[in-house]
Design an enzyme around this catalytic site. Sequence first.
Site, mmCIF file in Angstrom:
data_model
loop_
_atom_site.group_PDB
_atom_site.id
_atom_site.type_symbol
_atom_site.label_atom_id
_atom_site.label_comp_id
_atom_site.label_asym_id
_atom_site.label_seq_id
_atom_site.Cartn_x
_atom_site.Cartn_y
_atom_site.Cartn_z
ATOM 1 N N ASP A 1 0.819 -1.223 0.000
ATOM 2 C CA ASP A 1 0.000 0.000 0.000
ATOM 3 C C ASP A 1 0.852 1.273 0.000
ATOM 4 O OD1 ASP A 1 -1.983 1.917 0.503
ATOM 5 O OD2 ASP A 1 -2.230 1.361 2.614
ATOM 6 N N HIS B 1 -3.880 4.736 6.916
ATOM 7 C CA HIS B 1 -2.775 4.218 6.104
ATOM 8 C C HIS B 1 -1.426 4.571 6.740
ATOM 9 C CE1 HIS B 1 -5.356 3.169 2.641
ATOM 10 N NE2 HIS B 1 -6.075 4.207 3.046
#
Length: 565
Positions: free
Chosen positions: A202, A376
């Site tokens: 990611d 994130h």
Amino acid sequence: MADRQASDKPSDKKLQIIPLGGLGEFGMNSMAIRYGEDIIVVDAGMMFPDAELMGVDIVTPDFTYLEQNSEHVRGLILTHGHEDHIGGIPFLLAQLNVPIYGTAFTLALVERRLEEHEMLDEARLNIVKPGEKLALGPFSIEFIHVTHSLVSCVALAITTPLGVIVHTGDFKVDPTPTDNQLFDLHTLAEYGKRGVLLLLSDSTNVDRPGYTESERAVAPRLEDLFVRSPRRLIISCFSSSIHRLQTILDLAEEHGRKVAFLGRSMMATTEIAHDLGLLRVPNGVLLRPQDLMSTTPNKVVAVVSGTQGEPMSAMSRVAVDNHKSLTIQPGDVVALSARIIPGNEKAIYRMMNHIARRGADLVYGTMNPPIHVSGHGSAEELRLVLNLVRPRYFVPIHGEYRQLARHAQLAQHLSHVGLQDTFLLESGATLEIDRHGARRGETVPVGRICIDSGTLDEVVEDMVIRDRRHLSEDGFVLPIIAIDKNTGRCEGLPEIVSRGFMALEDSPEVLQEARQVVLKTLENSSAEERTDWGVMQEKIRADLKRYLTKQTQRRPLIMPVILEV
Ligand SMILES: [Zn+2]
Ligand SMILES: [Zn+2]
């Protein structure tokens, strides 16, 4: 590294990594992984369209590659339940009915989507748990728990005859998650020690230095709002932020406030999470929305969906004082506990202006200290995962090209410990790995599919084609509304101009009635809504579309024009 390939049998088949969406673009994450004739798919997401894609409600990846290879597709594996990972599933299933694997919570969210499309009966949903392994054709997939803004998220360790692929899904490395379910770094490190062929990781927050704050950091800031709000406290956050909803419920119990959930998605996800034991609702803390206004203001907190200013969301309706259960009053505190998704700035600021106009004390995500933290990982967390996994090949995923490129740079130091190559792939570009190594492969057809109103029969190739087809088959309809700048009232009956829409041009009765429909939409809107063109255009479009579809079974392109006079 000598033992890395020891257990692998030499293979003549090649492994292909085929990004169908989410690489080089924001959202609609989906990736096919192929070994020989067997394909598995990781995630099938959607994205919400930009404003310029007028009238389009949902964008999904083009799943043509999977449809063309449907007899080879062994399954769809889900990392977690965010829309950018599961939102495209109904559209994928309409093309090929593959078995789906995900955690219980992820699948419950999928179930809800499929129910809306009346596709639940045929769907083959299989619950998996972190720590479990699943065999699909030549692939063996282990699910590894990761921390993120959502609960029940996993990374995947996919063992293939050529080596192990680690796919992180979305993650942050939260050392103190609110549900105490830690990121399973141990398992990830174990794979790293044994040797990983390829890491897919990611890239969303690669631009941020250091570490992303723990979700727990939001609690004291929200608590501050509970303490100092003299009246009603109204908090808007993503309905999927189960961690944050838990924090709000706990604070409410502690500070003697009752909680009312507002908005369709908010009510649905809290119910799902509660049913699965992932959201603890303290006894007696829930309040029915209809009782909000009759309860002492400093004894309630309303939790409302619609942080992004979506025109029909509960928060947008509350902002323009058009919600049946909640009216903002001067002195109420309204907190937007979410980030601004790029592209939504205008809609969100417009909503904030309405809220401020009602006399509320507005608190939002970017304030210092923030009442929102990202789900994130920042650069150091991405580096940590790189260091633990120590892959031979690396492909950054989930991000625009600039983010993928930066993530690639971040991995360069690993060249001393076995990293042989990093590939910057965009959706449609593939990577090929065989026993000789990795290289760029052929490209596969990818693209965006724009969908109206989220129904399957309104799939359209792209905007240009959509418009052309609309115009050639169904024509277009322009409702023209003149609104008095000072009074906010409509000047006379709305005009309707149409081209190529025979149903309207040939039948004056339908035309007359359509004008009445528009007028009614205006009359049923509050004075404040009427000053908000974005909201009014969307409402007029929706109402007129419903009317014309019912009357004529046609779907002309409807573009409301609002003139201030
Ligand atoms: Zn996510
Ligand atoms: Zn995501």
